[in-house]
Design a protein around this motif. Sequence first.
Motif, mmCIF file in Angstrom:
data_model
loop_
_atom_site.group_PDB
_atom_site.id
_atom_site.type_symbol
_atom_site.label_atom_id
_atom_site.label_comp_id
_atom_site.label_asym_id
_atom_site.label_seq_id
_atom_site.Cartn_x
_atom_site.Cartn_y
_atom_site.Cartn_z
ATOM 1 N N LYS A 197 34.614 21.998 42.272
ATOM 2 C CA LYS A 197 34.436 20.652 41.721
ATOM 3 C C LYS A 197 33.156 20.570 40.893
ATOM 4 C CE LYS A 197 34.177 15.729 42.912
ATOM 5 N NZ LYS A 197 34.033 15.421 41.548
ATOM 6 N N ASP A 198 32.079 21.198 41.371
ATOM 7 C CA ASP A 198 30.828 21.200 40.613
ATOM 8 C C ASP A 198 31.029 21.814 39.231
ATOM 9 O OD1 ASP A 198 29.382 20.118 42.804
ATOM 10 O OD2 ASP A 198 28.973 22.127 43.593
ATOM 11 N N VAL A 199 31.701 22.952 39.196
ATOM 12 C CA VAL A 199 31.950 23.634 37.919
ATOM 13 C C VAL A 199 32.913 22.810 37.063
ATOM 14 C CG1 VAL A 199 32.897 25.714 36.824
ATOM 15 C CG2 VAL A 199 31.442 25.911 38.857
ATOM 16 N N ALA A 200 33.951 22.275 37.686
ATOM 17 C CA ALA A 200 34.919 21.462 36.948
ATOM 18 C C ALA A 200 34.235 20.265 36.292
ATOM 19 C CB ALA A 200 36.037 21.004 37.881
ATOM 20 N N ASP A 201 33.368 19.594 37.036
ATOM 21 C CA ASP A 201 32.647 18.445 36.482
ATOM 22 C C ASP A 201 31.747 18.853 35.325
ATOM 23 O OD1 ASP A 201 33.870 16.803 38.350
ATOM 24 O OD2 ASP A 201 32.110 16.677 39.667
ATOM 25 N N ALA A 202 31.075 19.993 35.460
ATOM 26 C CA ALA A 202 30.177 20.462 34.409
ATOM 27 C C ALA A 202 30.932 20.839 33.140
ATOM 28 C CB ALA A 202 29.367 21.657 34.911
ATOM 29 N N VAL A 203 32.117 21.407 33.313
ATOM 30 C CA VAL A 203 32.903 21.873 32.166
ATOM 31 C C VAL A 203 33.770 20.752 31.588
ATOM 32 C CG1 VAL A 203 34.693 23.536 31.473
ATOM 33 C CG2 VAL A 203 32.868 24.252 32.987
ATOM 34 N N GLY A 204 34.095 19.757 32.422
ATOM 35 C CA GLY A 204 34.926 18.649 31.963
ATOM 36 C C GLY A 204 36.408 18.907 32.145
ATOM 37 N N VAL A 205 36.747 19.594 33.245
ATOM 38 C CA VAL A 205 38.153 19.889 33.552
ATOM 39 C C VAL A 205 38.434 19.505 35.004
ATOM 40 C CG1 VAL A 205 38.282 21.778 31.879
ATOM 41 C CG2 VAL A 205 37.634 22.281 34.236
ATOM 42 N N THR A 206 39.649 19.751 35.447
ATOM 43 C CA THR A 206 40.010 19.464 36.832
ATOM 44 C C THR A 206 39.649 20.635 37.741
ATOM 45 O OG1 THR A 206 42.222 20.407 36.635
ATOM 46 C CG2 THR A 206 41.972 18.059 36.066
ATOM 47 N N ILE A 207 39.578 20.335 39.023
ATOM 48 C CA ILE A 207 39.344 21.385 40.015
ATOM 49 C C ILE A 207 40.472 22.409 39.941
ATOM 50 C CG2 ILE A 207 39.147 21.882 42.489
ATOM 51 C CD1 ILE A 207 38.093 18.982 42.794
ATOM 52 N N GLN A 208 41.689 21.932 39.744
ATOM 53 C CA GLN A 208 42.839 22.828 39.673
ATOM 54 C C GLN A 208 42.695 23.825 38.520
ATOM 55 O OE1 GLN A 208 46.654 20.918 39.095
ATOM 56 N NE2 GLN A 208 47.704 22.577 40.155
ATOM 57 N N ALA A 209 42.152 23.384 37.400
ATOM 58 C CA ALA A 209 41.955 24.296 36.261
ATOM 59 C C ALA A 209 41.005 25.422 36.647
ATOM 60 C CB ALA A 209 41.421 23.534 35.051
ATOM 61 N N VAL A 210 39.888 25.077 37.275
ATOM 62 C CA VAL A 210 38.920 26.101 37.696
ATOM 63 C C VAL A 210 39.568 27.038 38.710
ATOM 64 C CG1 VAL A 210 36.703 26.520 38.840
ATOM 65 C CG2 VAL A 210 36.934 24.636 37.206
ATOM 66 N N SER A 211 40.361 26.484 39.611
ATOM 67 C CA SER A 211 41.058 27.296 40.610
ATOM 68 C C SER A 211 41.991 28.306 39.941
ATOM 69 C CB SER A 211 41.851 26.391 41.557
ATOM 70 O OG SER A 211 42.614 27.146 42.457
ATOM 71 N N TYR A 212 42.756 27.855 38.966
ATOM 72 C CA TYR A 212 43.659 28.748 38.232
ATOM 73 C C TYR A 212 42.875 29.839 37.510
ATOM 74 C CZ TYR A 212 47.788 25.708 38.805
ATOM 75 O OH TYR A 212 48.833 24.985 39.304
ATOM 76 N N TRP A 213 41.755 29.464 36.883
ATOM 77 C CA TRP A 213 40.957 30.430 36.138
ATOM 78 C C TRP A 213 40.395 31.484 37.076
ATOM 79 C CZ3 TRP A 213 37.733 26.233 33.178
ATOM 80 C CH2 TRP A 213 38.574 25.573 32.275
ATOM 81 N N GLU A 214 39.886 31.042 38.227
ATOM 82 C CA GLU A 214 39.292 31.990 39.174
ATOM 83 C C GLU A 214 40.336 32.882 39.837
ATOM 84 O OE1 GLU A 214 36.818 29.883 41.938
ATOM 85 O OE2 GLU A 214 35.234 29.567 40.452
ATOM 86 N N ALA A 215 41.554 32.401 39.916
ATOM 87 C CA ALA A 215 42.628 33.202 40.500
ATOM 88 C C ALA A 215 43.262 34.131 39.453
ATOM 89 C CB ALA A 215 43.702 32.291 41.102
ATOM 90 N N GLY A 216 42.898 33.956 38.205
ATOM 91 C CA GLY A 216 43.466 34.778 37.143
ATOM 92 C C GLY A 216 44.867 34.355 36.741
ATOM 93 N N LEU A 217 45.277 33.149 37.148
ATOM 94 C CA LEU A 217 46.613 32.672 36.812
ATOM 95 C C LEU A 217 46.679 32.091 35.405
ATOM 96 C CD1 LEU A 217 47.459 30.924 40.198
ATOM 97 C CD2 LEU A 217 48.202 33.171 39.398
ATOM 98 N N ARG A 218 45.561 31.583 34.945
ATOM 99 C CA ARG A 218 45.466 31.038 33.588
ATOM 100 C C ARG A 218 44.097 31.363 33.042
ATOM 101 N NH1 ARG A 218 48.063 25.162 34.821
ATOM 102 N NH2 ARG A 218 50.190 25.893 35.076
ATOM 103 N N ARG A 219 43.962 31.177 31.725
ATOM 104 C CA ARG A 219 42.674 31.377 31.058
ATOM 105 C C ARG A 219 42.339 30.117 30.287
ATOM 106 N NH1 ARG A 219 39.740 35.934 30.050
ATOM 107 N NH2 ARG A 219 39.117 35.737 27.905
ATOM 108 N N PRO A 220 41.071 29.727 30.305
ATOM 109 C CA PRO A 220 40.698 28.562 29.499
ATOM 110 C C PRO A 220 40.881 28.869 28.021
ATOM 111 C CG PRO A 220 38.748 29.644 30.376
ATOM 112 C CD PRO A 220 39.937 30.328 30.983
ATOM 113 N N ARG A 221 41.122 27.817 27.259
ATOM 114 C CA ARG A 221 41.339 27.984 25.820
ATOM 115 C C ARG A 221 40.501 26.979 25.053
ATOM 116 N NH1 ARG A 221 47.790 28.118 25.469
ATOM 117 N NH2 ARG A 221 47.249 27.283 23.431
#
Length: 79
Positions: A37-61
């Motif tokens: 959540k801390d990272v999501a808030d700093a980047v301006g995305v959802t917690i789920q987005a950060v979770s996907y990125w850290e799991a390697g399921l998606r990449r930010p664009r």
Amino acid sequence: MSSTVSELIRARLRIRRSLPAPHVCRAAREAAGLTQKDVADAVGVTIQAVSYWEAGLRRPRGERFDRYAEAIAALRDAA
């Protein structure tokens, strides 16, 4: 093309190449004692987005990629 535009393009390309593997991003966040959540808030995305990125399921664009890469670089530099 002006030198300013060229420098901007080169700077963005360096950021894009510097995003580490997902497990390294997660380790950097955890080492800093931050939640997703801390990272999501700093980047301006959802917690789920950060979770996907850290799991390697998606990449930010786009702009999110840039903000996330900068955040991870800052966390790794602070360690």
